[in-house]
Design a protein around this motif. Structure first.
Motif, mmCIF file in Angstrom:
data_model
loop_
_atom_site.group_PDB
_atom_site.id
_atom_site.type_symbol
_atom_site.label_atom_id
_atom_site.label_comp_id
_atom_site.label_asym_id
_atom_site.label_seq_id
_atom_site.Cartn_x
_atom_site.Cartn_y
_atom_site.Cartn_z
ATOM 1 N N LEU A 79 3.659 10.290 -9.605
ATOM 2 C CA LEU A 79 3.146 10.429 -10.974
ATOM 3 C C LEU A 79 2.280 11.676 -11.121
ATOM 4 O O LEU A 79 2.216 12.269 -12.213
ATOM 5 C CB LEU A 79 2.336 9.190 -11.357
ATOM 6 N N ALA A 80 1.625 12.088 -10.049
ATOM 7 C CA ALA A 80 0.764 13.268 -10.109
ATOM 8 C C ALA A 80 1.569 14.561 -10.133
ATOM 9 O O ALA A 80 1.051 15.606 -10.554
ATOM 10 C CB ALA A 80 -0.189 13.287 -8.910
ATOM 11 N N ARG A 81 2.838 14.491 -9.718
ATOM 12 C CA ARG A 81 3.612 15.727 -9.565
ATOM 13 C C ARG A 81 4.836 15.820 -10.467
ATOM 14 O O ARG A 81 5.444 16.889 -10.562
ATOM 15 C CB ARG A 81 4.059 15.874 -8.109
ATOM 16 N N GLN A 82 5.205 14.709 -11.131
ATOM 17 C CA GLN A 82 6.451 14.681 -11.886
ATOM 18 C C GLN A 82 6.215 14.105 -13.284
ATOM 19 O O GLN A 82 5.294 13.306 -13.476
ATOM 20 C CB GLN A 82 7.488 13.796 -11.166
ATOM 21 N N PRO A 83 7.050 14.478 -14.255
ATOM 22 C CA PRO A 83 7.036 13.753 -15.531
ATOM 23 C C PRO A 83 7.321 12.277 -15.278
ATOM 24 O O PRO A 83 7.990 11.920 -14.302
ATOM 25 C CB PRO A 83 8.157 14.419 -16.326
ATOM 26 N N LEU A 84 6.849 11.412 -16.168
ATOM 27 C CA LEU A 84 6.894 9.971 -15.913
ATOM 28 C C LEU A 84 8.302 9.466 -15.613
ATOM 29 O O LEU A 84 8.520 8.761 -14.622
ATOM 30 C CB LEU A 84 6.311 9.227 -17.119
ATOM 31 N N ALA A 85 9.270 9.799 -16.437
ATOM 32 C CA ALA A 85 10.633 9.288 -16.247
ATOM 33 C C ALA A 85 11.205 9.728 -14.898
ATOM 34 O O ALA A 85 11.826 8.942 -14.184
ATOM 35 C CB ALA A 85 11.533 9.741 -17.389
ATOM 36 N N GLU A 86 10.981 10.987 -14.536
ATOM 37 C CA GLU A 86 11.482 11.492 -13.267
ATOM 38 C C GLU A 86 10.744 10.856 -12.098
ATOM 39 O O GLU A 86 11.341 10.539 -11.060
ATOM 40 C CB GLU A 86 11.329 13.011 -13.219
ATOM 41 N N ALA A 87 9.438 10.655 -12.249
ATOM 42 C CA ALA A 87 8.653 10.031 -11.185
ATOM 43 C C ALA A 87 9.144 8.614 -10.895
ATOM 44 O O ALA A 87 9.266 8.212 -9.735
ATOM 45 C CB ALA A 87 7.173 10.016 -11.568
ATOM 46 N N LEU A 88 9.456 7.857 -11.950
ATOM 47 C CA LEU A 88 9.926 6.482 -11.759
ATOM 48 C C LEU A 88 11.302 6.463 -11.099
ATOM 49 O O LEU A 88 11.589 5.612 -10.263
ATOM 50 C CB LEU A 88 9.969 5.752 -13.096
ATOM 51 N N ARG A 89 12.158 7.404 -11.489
ATOM 52 C CA ARG A 89 13.485 7.469 -10.862
ATOM 53 C C ARG A 89 13.363 7.793 -9.381
ATOM 54 O O ARG A 89 14.001 7.169 -8.528
ATOM 55 C CB ARG A 89 14.335 8.526 -11.564
ATOM 56 N N ARG A 90 12.535 8.759 -9.051
ATOM 57 C CA ARG A 90 12.348 9.145 -7.661
ATOM 58 C C ARG A 90 11.659 8.040 -6.855
ATOM 59 O O ARG A 90 11.922 7.856 -5.666
ATOM 60 C CB ARG A 90 11.543 10.439 -7.571
ATOM 61 N N PHE A 91 10.750 7.310 -7.497
ATOM 62 C CA PHE A 91 10.030 6.247 -6.805
ATOM 63 C C PHE A 91 10.993 5.189 -6.277
ATOM 64 O O PHE A 91 10.872 4.738 -5.131
ATOM 65 C CB PHE A 91 9.019 5.621 -7.775
ATOM 66 N N LEU A 121 0.829 -1.205 0.000
ATOM 67 C CA LEU A 121 0.000 0.000 0.000
ATOM 68 C C LEU A 121 0.864 1.256 0.000
ATOM 69 O O LEU A 121 0.540 2.242 -0.681
ATOM 70 C CB LEU A 121 -0.928 -0.006 1.213
ATOM 71 N N ARG A 122 1.969 1.232 0.735
ATOM 72 C CA ARG A 122 2.866 2.390 0.723
ATOM 73 C C ARG A 122 3.533 2.540 -0.644
ATOM 74 O O ARG A 122 3.753 3.660 -1.121
ATOM 75 C CB ARG A 122 3.897 2.275 1.842
ATOM 76 N N ASP A 123 3.858 1.414 -1.279
ATOM 77 C CA ASP A 123 4.382 1.468 -2.651
ATOM 78 C C ASP A 123 3.396 2.183 -3.573
ATOM 79 O O ASP A 123 3.762 3.092 -4.332
ATOM 80 C CB ASP A 123 4.605 0.053 -3.204
ATOM 81 N N ALA A 124 2.138 1.743 -3.534
ATOM 82 C CA ALA A 124 1.117 2.284 -4.433
ATOM 83 C C ALA A 124 0.892 3.768 -4.179
ATOM 84 O O ALA A 124 0.792 4.568 -5.120
ATOM 85 C CB ALA A 124 -0.187 1.503 -4.260
ATOM 86 N N PHE A 125 0.818 4.157 -2.896
ATOM 87 C CA PHE A 125 0.579 5.558 -2.576
ATOM 88 C C PHE A 125 1.728 6.428 -3.069
ATOM 89 O O PHE A 125 1.503 7.501 -3.645
ATOM 90 C CB PHE A 125 0.403 5.721 -1.071
ATOM 91 N N ALA A 126 2.964 5.985 -2.843
ATOM 92 C CA ALA A 126 4.128 6.770 -3.279
ATOM 93 C C ALA A 126 4.166 6.896 -4.792
ATOM 94 O O ALA A 126 4.479 7.964 -5.334
ATOM 95 C CB ALA A 126 5.415 6.127 -2.763
ATOM 96 N N LEU A 127 3.851 5.816 -5.506
ATOM 97 C CA LEU A 127 3.879 5.849 -6.970
ATOM 98 C C LEU A 127 2.856 6.843 -7.509
ATOM 99 O O LEU A 127 3.171 7.673 -8.374
ATOM 100 C CB LEU A 127 3.610 4.451 -7.524
ATOM 101 N N VAL A 128 1.627 6.787 -7.011
ATOM 102 C CA VAL A 128 0.579 7.701 -7.485
ATOM 103 C C VAL A 128 0.942 9.145 -7.140
ATOM 104 O O VAL A 128 0.750 10.063 -7.950
ATOM 105 C CB VAL A 128 -0.780 7.311 -6.884
#
Length: 353
Positions: A282-294, A272-279
């Motif tokens: 993704l809501a605040r960053q471009p996709l590539a940057e969001a995945l790197r930060r995740f 659940l923490r994984d899912a919350f952090a990913l969403v």
């Protein structure tokens, strides 16, 4: 899904996340107000006291440390919330229940689900991981050569209230009782997780009366006596973890990313923490940057839990003399160290932030 009888232990942080999504109705919920962790005899009396740690919600200034409810009671509200969103946005959201996926194929700027398919997606999130015995290796795999026997029991007497969860360390492995919501009958219902070695399984050949008798020799006096037990199901135990969560445009979360020993009851909460952090990313960053930060954001929480549960699980297979004594001393020291005990409670409630 709503009739699925499996039992789940949610941390307080997980309950809060689900409430934020307006996807939690709390039906059948049993709050966990106290966690009692102890070591079964042969025990020891230490200068620091008995080998026991007691975590109380009141000591942490919260109404509950977590909650126990059925798998269906968690999934059904999430499913209803999703279907409501899909109905409100038919051109953007679609649902295909019961459709299996055989694999993923990378594409320029995206991913294709199933190599034979022709649909391109920006991102694929894998969240269904199955159980350890049925999984392909994720890269970090280790069998504990242990079995978890899972079912329900009813306890009577003792000093612990209906909201108390028990974790009892025995020479063969941990035994856990998770409180279940009352059903109108005398006594306290509880979900049982009883971990034992494969090579010398003391549970498999016993009938229900014999299983109750053995459990009553293992549990602490505070739990009272077990008077009923349901048929038990067996699950092999092991660690199976993906080295990284992100592979191109494919992300794995929850049991699809790490299958853990149930000694800490944190598998679903990690997911659940994984899912919350990913969403959130993704809501605040471009996709590539969001995945790197995740990957970086989830690393400390994920690996601290993987290493802690792996250490505890392996410790029950070690045969060196004195290990039980050391474990008991550790429990007594933790109980005496108020700030450390509070930090443990916060870790169990919210993970590493």
């Amino acid at each position: 899904m709503s009739t699925d009888p499996r039992t789940l232990a949610l941390s307080l942080g997980s309950v809060q996340l689900l409430r934020q999504l307006d996807a939690f109705d709390g039906r059948g919920l049993q709050p966990i107000t106290e966690v009692h962790v102890s070591q079964a005899p042969p025990g020891l009396r230490t200068p620091l006291g008995e080998p026991v740690v007691v975590l109380r919600a009141a000591d942490e200034g919260v109404s509950q440390l977590g909650a126990v409810l059925s798998y269906g009671a968690v999934v059904a509200p999430l499913q209803r919330a999703w279907l409501a969103q899909a109905a409100a946005h038919p051109g953007r959201l679609a649902t295909r229940f019961g459709q299996s996926v055989s694999g993923f194929a990378p594409m320029e700027g995206g991913v294709r689900v199933d190599e034979a398919g022709d649909e391109r997606f920006d991102l694929a999130v894998v969240a269904e991981g199955g159980v350890f015995a049925q999984q392909a290796s994720k890269g970090l795999r280790h069998s504990y050569h242990q079995t978890a026997w899972v079912g329900q029991v009813r306890r009577e007497g003792g000093t612990a209230g209906e909201g108390t969860a028990f974790e009892r360390f025995t020479r063969q492995g941990p035994v856990a009782l998770l409180p279940l919501s009352p059903d109108g009958r005398p006594g306290h219902r509880a979900a049982l997780v009883w971990c034992v070695p494969d090579a010398d399984d003391p549970v498999r050949d016993l009938d229900d009366a014999q299983r109750l008798a053995v459990l009553n020799t293992l549990l602490p006096p505070e739990a009272g006596r077990l008077v009923e037990i349901t048929p038990l199901k067996a699950f092999p135990l092991g660690l199976n973890a993906q080295p990284t969560l992100v592979d191109g445009r494919v992300v794995r979360i929850g049991n699809a990313a790490q299958t853990l020993h149930p000694v800490a009851g944190q598998g679903l909460n990690l997911g659940l923490r994984d899912a919350f952090a990913l969403v959130d990313l993704l809501a605040r960053q471009p996709l590539a940057e969001a995945l790197r930060r995740f990957e970086w954001r989830r690393g400390p929480d994920r690996w601290s839990m993987i290493l802690a549960t792996d250490f505890l699980a392996r410790s029950f297979t070690w045969q060196a003399p004195g290990l039980g004594t050391l474990r008991g001393l550790g429990l007594a020291a933790l109980q005496a160290a108020g700030p450390l005990k509070s930090a443990l409670a916060r870790q169990m409630m919210f993970g590493r932030r």
